[in-house]
Design an enzyme around this catalytic site. Sequence first.
Site, mmCIF file in Angstrom:
data_model
loop_
_atom_site.group_PDB
_atom_site.id
_atom_site.type_symbol
_atom_site.label_atom_id
_atom_site.label_comp_id
_atom_site.label_asym_id
_atom_site.label_seq_id
_atom_site.Cartn_x
_atom_site.Cartn_y
_atom_site.Cartn_z
ATOM 1 N N ARG A 232 0.760 -1.290 -0.201
ATOM 2 C CA ARG A 232 -0.008 -0.127 -0.049
ATOM 3 C C ARG A 232 0.867 1.280 -0.037
ATOM 4 O O ARG A 232 2.099 1.251 0.634
ATOM 5 C CB ARG A 232 -0.742 0.150 1.292
ATOM 6 C CG ARG A 232 -2.082 -1.006 1.180
ATOM 7 C CD ARG A 232 -3.211 -0.589 0.130
ATOM 8 N NE ARG A 232 -4.300 -1.578 0.197
ATOM 9 C CZ ARG A 232 -4.288 -2.887 -0.614
ATOM 10 N NH1 ARG A 232 -3.358 -2.877 -1.565
ATOM 11 N NH2 ARG A 232 -5.239 -3.467 -0.468
ATOM 12 N N HIS A 280 -0.839 0.125 -9.926
ATOM 13 C CA HIS A 280 -1.675 -0.962 -8.956
ATOM 14 C C HIS A 280 -1.918 -2.096 -9.757
ATOM 15 O O HIS A 280 -3.300 -2.409 -9.936
ATOM 16 C CB HIS A 280 -2.609 -0.359 -8.270
ATOM 17 C CG HIS A 280 -3.098 -0.902 -7.081
ATOM 18 N ND1 HIS A 280 -3.565 -0.242 -5.808
ATOM 19 C CD2 HIS A 280 -3.145 -2.273 -6.771
ATOM 20 C CE1 HIS A 280 -3.857 -1.234 -4.867
ATOM 21 N NE2 HIS A 280 -3.533 -2.319 -5.399
HETATM 22 C C1 GLV Z 1 -5.271 -5.328 -3.949
HETATM 23 O O1 GLV Z 1 -4.617 -4.259 -3.672
HETATM 24 C C2 GLV Z 1 -5.584 -6.217 -2.935
HETATM 25 O O2 GLV Z 1 -5.669 -6.004 -1.611
HETATM 26 O O3 GLV Z 1 -6.037 -7.480 -3.372
#
Ligand code: GLV
Length: 317
Positions: A232, A280
Amino acid sequence: MDILIYSPDGKTAPYETSLAEHLREANIRGWQPGDAAPADYLVLWKPNAEVLLPRARLKAIFNLGAGVDGVLGTRGEGAHHLPPGVPLVRLEDAGMADQMAQYVSAAALRYFRRLDVFDAQQAQGQWKFQKPNRLTDFPVAVLGYGTLGAHVAKALKAFGFPVRAWRRSQRGEGMHDSGIELHHGDAGFDACVSGARILVNLLPLTPQTENVLNAHLFAKLAQGAFLINVARGAHLVEDDLLAALDSGQIAGATLDVFRTEPLPADHPFWRAPRVTITPHISALTLRDETVAQIAGKIAALERGEAITGIVDPTRGY
Ligand code: GLV
């Protein structure tokens, strides 16, 4: 049985169709504003408080991802929104572990084989030999040794990297797992990261792990270390990374996650030459695998069986 699905983008239809194929007897609906009707199961990603209001018959909440900070809040502030006594269940692997192993291995090998340097040389039209690195000089520290972290650590080990891993609590298997040097707890943290040449972050985001990637930690790594953050954005103190890149303490960073996503156009990371940015994508939630896992767990709960992946909201993962 009623199943309610929520996603902030409102695109629940493919999940509704796919879940219906697994659970033919279920009534499945996507959440619409004002829907406070009963549901046996919630399937969701980053819910608003209204979705989480107590609902008659609710038996479990399934998170459409591995990290549950989108439900619990970065600092656990969302935990009190959870209907009391209803288990929150996170995805376990569901195709994410292989994706993570591929992404992290690609980034680690790129640094180890100096492909980042050759990229920069090519941009200058330079044909120039670079002394190869030695694996013994490239210890990798993996922070977070859950489903994803353990898979990533094993993939890196298979390439010959000396791999250390850290997790908060010790479990049964002792300090060595498939040749991976395991550390745990506050006491084991320094031993895991000290002198590491590559730092991989796969920790859950909790009040304890927010800002863990900071100047204090970077100073413990080898000079010219590399950072790979696939967990994160809020784990990273961004200014500390920029300063460490300037000083050379950190030689490069591969970042898949950011405090603000999409990364704002004026963010200095876009212009930092030794920062590699991806949007991401290191491990996507794969719909087929995800739905099969959730449907399997719903069926197990309906049979009165125990399931895995239940989050401890006080721990945050
Ligand atoms: C993605 O970021 C997840 O938490 O699966």
